[in-house]
Scaffold this motif. Structure first.
Motif, mmCIF file in Angstrom:
data_model
loop_
_atom_site.group_PDB
_atom_site.id
_atom_site.type_symbol
_atom_site.label_atom_id
_atom_site.label_comp_id
_atom_site.label_asym_id
_atom_site.label_seq_id
_atom_site.Cartn_x
_atom_site.Cartn_y
_atom_site.Cartn_z
ATOM 1 N N VAL A 35 0.847 -1.198 0.000
ATOM 2 C CA VAL A 35 0.000 0.000 0.000
ATOM 3 C C VAL A 35 0.883 1.249 0.000
ATOM 4 O O VAL A 35 0.616 2.226 -0.713
ATOM 5 C CB VAL A 35 -0.956 -0.008 1.210
ATOM 6 N N THR A 36 1.950 1.216 0.774
ATOM 7 C CA THR A 36 2.906 2.325 0.778
ATOM 8 C C THR A 36 3.537 2.502 -0.597
ATOM 9 O O THR A 36 3.727 3.631 -1.067
ATOM 10 C CB THR A 36 3.997 2.095 1.841
ATOM 11 N N MET A 37 3.859 1.386 -1.255
ATOM 12 C CA MET A 37 4.433 1.460 -2.603
ATOM 13 C C MET A 37 3.513 2.226 -3.550
ATOM 14 O O MET A 37 3.967 3.047 -4.356
ATOM 15 C CB MET A 37 4.689 0.055 -3.144
ATOM 16 N N GLN A 38 2.218 1.963 -3.432
ATOM 17 C CA GLN A 38 1.277 2.659 -4.303
ATOM 18 C C GLN A 38 1.240 4.162 -3.991
ATOM 19 O O GLN A 38 1.129 4.989 -4.896
ATOM 20 C CB GLN A 38 -0.106 2.035 -4.156
ATOM 21 N N LYS A 39 1.359 4.493 -2.710
ATOM 22 C CA LYS A 39 1.393 5.905 -2.341
ATOM 23 C C LYS A 39 2.649 6.598 -2.868
ATOM 24 O O LYS A 39 2.641 7.801 -3.137
ATOM 25 C CB LYS A 39 1.338 6.043 -0.815
ATOM 26 N N LYS A 42 3.777 8.359 -7.122
ATOM 27 C CA LYS A 42 3.876 9.717 -7.656
ATOM 28 C C LYS A 42 5.333 10.072 -7.934
ATOM 29 O O LYS A 42 5.652 10.719 -8.954
ATOM 30 C CB LYS A 42 3.253 10.718 -6.680
ATOM 31 N N ALA A 43 6.221 9.649 -7.037
ATOM 32 C CA ALA A 43 7.650 9.923 -7.228
ATOM 33 C C ALA A 43 8.180 9.194 -8.457
ATOM 34 O O ALA A 43 9.005 9.737 -9.213
ATOM 35 C CB ALA A 43 8.433 9.506 -5.979
ATOM 36 N N PHE A 44 7.708 7.980 -8.674
ATOM 37 C CA PHE A 44 8.106 7.236 -9.869
ATOM 38 C C PHE A 44 7.602 7.944 -11.121
ATOM 39 O O PHE A 44 8.330 8.082 -12.115
ATOM 40 C CB PHE A 44 7.557 5.810 -9.808
ATOM 41 N N THR A 57 -4.605 -4.922 -7.029
ATOM 42 C CA THR A 57 -4.281 -5.294 -5.651
ATOM 43 C C THR A 57 -5.264 -6.341 -5.157
ATOM 44 O O THR A 57 -6.478 -6.126 -5.184
ATOM 45 C CB THR A 57 -4.328 -4.058 -4.735
ATOM 46 N N LEU A 58 -4.728 -7.474 -4.699
ATOM 47 C CA LEU A 58 -5.563 -8.623 -4.342
ATOM 48 C C LEU A 58 -5.140 -9.199 -3.001
ATOM 49 O O LEU A 58 -4.016 -8.996 -2.537
ATOM 50 C CB LEU A 58 -5.431 -9.716 -5.415
ATOM 51 N N ALA A 59 -6.054 -9.948 -2.378
ATOM 52 C CA ALA A 59 -5.704 -10.721 -1.187
ATOM 53 C C ALA A 59 -4.701 -11.802 -1.580
ATOM 54 O O ALA A 59 -4.642 -12.239 -2.736
ATOM 55 C CB ALA A 59 -6.956 -11.345 -0.576
#
Length: 435
Positions: A35-39, A42-44, A57-59
């Motif tokens: 979840v942090t990676m998705q946040k 923006k930097a990427f 994103t899945l279980a």
């Protein structure tokens, strides 16, 4: 009349730029670090405006099922997939993953923890790069232990864990003695239960690839697991995997929890955890032996051979698994939020050491886990909480379902293990693994 034409030409130019942008699809799991990676995306995007990232994103169990189906059929649905050190060498051998052996010098491959890097390689080449890596450990509530007049050893036994669970169990006040994974799945309840079997002196197979699931060691481990969760665990344990158990502990509802080391930062962070100032840490429990009592696992990013945009996908993987990414997360969210377990530089960082009292314990657990010698008795396989054969995904899934049935009272320990043994024997005969 010229202005509309100028605007039209400008609009066509913008449309051409939009069409030039490459969209990659990243399949990942719904764990906090992802979840942090998705946040952080923006930097990427700022560094790579020509690449747009679309996340699926899945279980955990669903993710494994979908990417296995897609990659085995060459479907090409995903450009980047989240895999582990179980799938990576098997899928690399099958020719399903692109090798990652031409990384830039700035990536600092030698900074990756050796045991983690080795687990994501095949024939000496890396086929996935680690996003985070983990072993297992014991979490406990220091305040509850002090109240009960008990002390957690540096490395407890499962017998001690059961005794402690009884003493801190207080369901009337919303506290359960212990939380453990009960959700069925080869990477869910069986990750934890396999290490229990190892520590009780058991093994999945003997040296002739004969299943050992009805051995006394398996029965002892299964009885201990059932007793702890049915007598001192939260209700509905068969619905609790890693994420659910982490939430329970963070909300103050677990006296103890044995699970992934990756949760240490989350539970120590007051932004996430109501008990951040009361979390104690110890090594994963053993019983008869320490061999295989703590696991080694990595969530990693790989590029399938069937990916539509492999170059853009590799650019994303390099970014998300780099030391620079870890530093960026630390700068934006604090060191407790960085994905742990992958790089030696993380554990050498003074900033991380200052806020992570568990750092040394976690690093030692990851480095000392030995997939080549996972059990007290000799075995023909490698892997601690899984077995590095393609058939294990089916075996672990079915045995995980049976273990959930034992917890819910659908079957007894002996009957359930008889079923698990019979299923494993049938599947292994069809696969003829011994040859």
């Amino acid at each position: 009349m010229k202005t509309p034409w100028i605007m039209l030409l400008a609009g066509l130019g913008c449309a051409g730029l939009a069409q030039a942008q490459t969209t990659i699809t990243v399949a990942t799991v719904n764990n906090p670090d992802m979840v942090t990676m998705q946040k952080m995306t923006k930097a990427f995007n700022e560094a790579h405006p020509d690449i747009k990232v679309n996340y699926v994103t899945l279980a955990e169990n669903e993710l494994r099922q979908k990417i296995t189906t897609d990659i085995s059929s060459g479907g090409g649905q995903y450009d980047v997939i989240t895999v582990s050190n179980y799938e990576t060498p098997i899928w690399a051998k099958n020719g399903w993953l692109k090798a990652m052996d031409h990384l830039p010098e700035s990536y600092r491959v030698d900074d990756l923890i050796p045991s983690v890097r080795q687990g994501l390689s095949y024939e000496g080449k890396p086929y996935a790069l680690p996003f985070y890596a983990e072993s297992s450990m014991t979490y406990y509530r220091k305040d509850l232990f002090e109240k009960a007049g008990i002390e957690m050893p540096d490395q407890p036994t499962w017998s001690q864990i059961e005794e402690f669970a009884q003493k801190v169990h207080d369901p009337k006040n919303g506290v359960y003695g212990i939380c453990l994974r009960g959700l069925p799945g080869w990477g869910e309840n069986m990750a934890l239960f396999s290490t229990m079997v190892n520590s009780f002196g058991g093994r999945w197979f003997n040296e002739q690839w004969e299943p050992q699931l009805t051995s006394q060691e398996w029965k002892n481990a299964a009885n201990a697991y059932k007793t702890m969760l049915t007598q001192y665990g939260p209700p509905g344990s068969t619905s609790n995997g890693f994420t659910e158990s982490e939430t329970l502990f963070a909300n103050g509802q677990c006296g103890m929890w044995v699970d992934s080391t990756v949760a240490a930062g989350y539970l120590s962070n007051p932004d996430n955890s109501k008990v951040s100032d009361q979390v104690g840490f110890a090594r994963a429990p053993h019983e008869k032996t320490e061999a295989g009592s703590s696991w080694l696992y990595a969530w990693a990013l790989a590029v399938p051979e069937s990916a539509d945009h492999p170059e853009a996908a590799q650019t994303f993987v390099d970014w998300a698994t780099s030391a620079d990414y870890i530093q960026s997360v630390a700068d934006q969210y604090g060191w407790l939020s960085v994905p742990p377990g992958t790089r030696e530089s993380t554990y050498e960082s003074q900033g991380y050491q200052d806020v992570a009292p568990f750092a040394g314990l976690v690093e030692k657990a990851i480095q000392s886990a030995d997939p080549e010698h996972p059990t007290a008795d000799p075995v023909p396989y490698t892997g601690i909480q899984f077995i590095s054969i393609p058939q294990f995904q089916a075996i672990g899934t079915r045995v995980g379902q049976i273990m959930a049935g034992i917890l819910s009272g659908q079957t007894s320990v002996d009957q359930g293990l008889d079923q698990a043994q019979a299923f494993t024997e049938r599947l292994m005969r069809r696969a003829d693994v011994a040859k």
